[in-house]
Scaffold this active site. Structure first.
Site, short mmCIF file in Angstrom:
data_model
loop_
_atom_site.label_atom_id
_atom_site.label_comp_id
_atom_site.label_asym_id
_atom_site.label_seq_id
_atom_site.Cartn_x
_atom_site.Cartn_y
_atom_site.Cartn_z
N SER A 1 0.85 -1.20 0.00
CA SER A 1 0.00 0.00 0.00
C SER A 1 0.88 1.24 0.00
O SER A 1 2.04 1.17 -0.43
CB SER A 1 -0.94 -0.01 1.21
OG SER A 1 -1.93 0.97 1.09
N ASN A 2 0.37 2.37 0.46
CA ASN A 2 1.14 3.62 0.54
C ASN A 2 0.56 4.44 1.70
O ASN A 2 -0.49 4.08 2.24
CB ASN A 2 1.08 4.37 -0.80
CG ASN A 2 -0.35 4.70 -1.17
OD1 ASN A 2 -1.00 5.48 -0.49
ND2 ASN A 2 -0.87 4.08 -2.22
N PRO A 3 1.23 5.53 2.09
CA PRO A 3 0.81 6.23 3.32
C PRO A 3 -0.40 7.17 3.16
O PRO A 3 -0.68 7.96 4.06
CB PRO A 3 2.04 7.06 3.71
CG PRO A 3 3.09 6.77 2.70
CD PRO A 3 2.46 6.12 1.54
#
Ligand code: C5P
Length: 214
Positions: free
Chosen positions: A24-26
């Site tokens: 995923s990503n932040p």
């Protein structure tokens, strides 16, 4: 004119390797969430498709929680057909495991070189299916922000793209602040300056309303 129907996407997507591990990503979802709120506040009929996020429910916005890029695409498609404008601010994961496991892999059995594949490019797919909808993309970049955004604008056949510098301290992903430029199809660039995300969302929605629906 009837109410403007607006579809906003927000948040990250998660692409699972197994039931407890994912790529995923932040992204916090704040940018899209504030855009959905701002669009609702000017009287638009807003639907929001949002990836995993901790944000509270937005009153008056039809919200569709999703997890993966594939789910986001499937949730967006029918709403997009009924919409006047799509604002694609989700930070869609670019890749996903090709062979996700149905059970948690034991530590010793974890594949250290899992095969990955690209996720569907939701914006590009919807763009290829578009009728009269206005398409607004986002380009989060750490370098060559404007040039990369221009390339995406053309590649995905968008009406405009929000260039988002995520390399600046306290801006972008998960922050309450951001710095954005709006790039239009014919090359015009509008500097929205650095500001809190709720302020930028209002500037963005006011701009879109004046430019495309006045
Ligand atoms: O291609 P890139 O990810 O840099 O483009 C960013 C824009 O495309 C954003 O608006 C993002 O929401 C959208 N996107 C998408 N599906 C993907 C990747 C990005 O819709 N798989």
């Amino acid at each position: 004119m009837n109410k403007i129907k607006c579809l906003v996407t927000a948040g990250p997507t998660r692409e699972y390797f197994d039931p407890v591990r994912f790529i995923s990503n932040p992204s916090s979802g704040k940018t899209g969430w504030h855009i959905a709120a701002a669009a609702r506040n000017i009287g638009w009929d807003v639907s929001m498709v949002i990836g995993p996020s901790q944000l509270p429910k937005l009153d008056g916005v039809q919200t569709f929680p999703v997890t993966s890029a594939q789910e986001m695409l499937e949730a967006c498609r029918p709403i997009f057909r009924q919409s006047h404008i799509l604002i694609m601010s989700a930070a869609v994961s670019d890749v996903r495991p090709k062979y996700p496991l149905p059970q948690k892999a034991k530590k010793a059995d974890i594949d250290l070189h899992p095969e990955l594949e690209r996720t569907p490019d939701i914006l590009k797919i919807l763009s290829s299916e578009k009728e009269n909808q206005i398409l607004v993309g986002f380009a989060a970049e750490t370098e060559n922000v404007i040039e990369s955004a221009k390339k995406k604008l053309a590649d995905k056949n968008l009406d405009c793209i929000v260039a988002n510098a995520v390399g600046i301290e306290n801006c972008g992903f998960a922050s309450d602040y951001n710095k954005i430029d709006m790039i239009l199809k014919r090359g015009e660039i509008v500097d929205f300056k650095a500001a809190r995300k709720d302020v930028l969302a209002r500037r963005l929605v006011d701009f879109l309303a004046a430019r495309f629906f006045a």
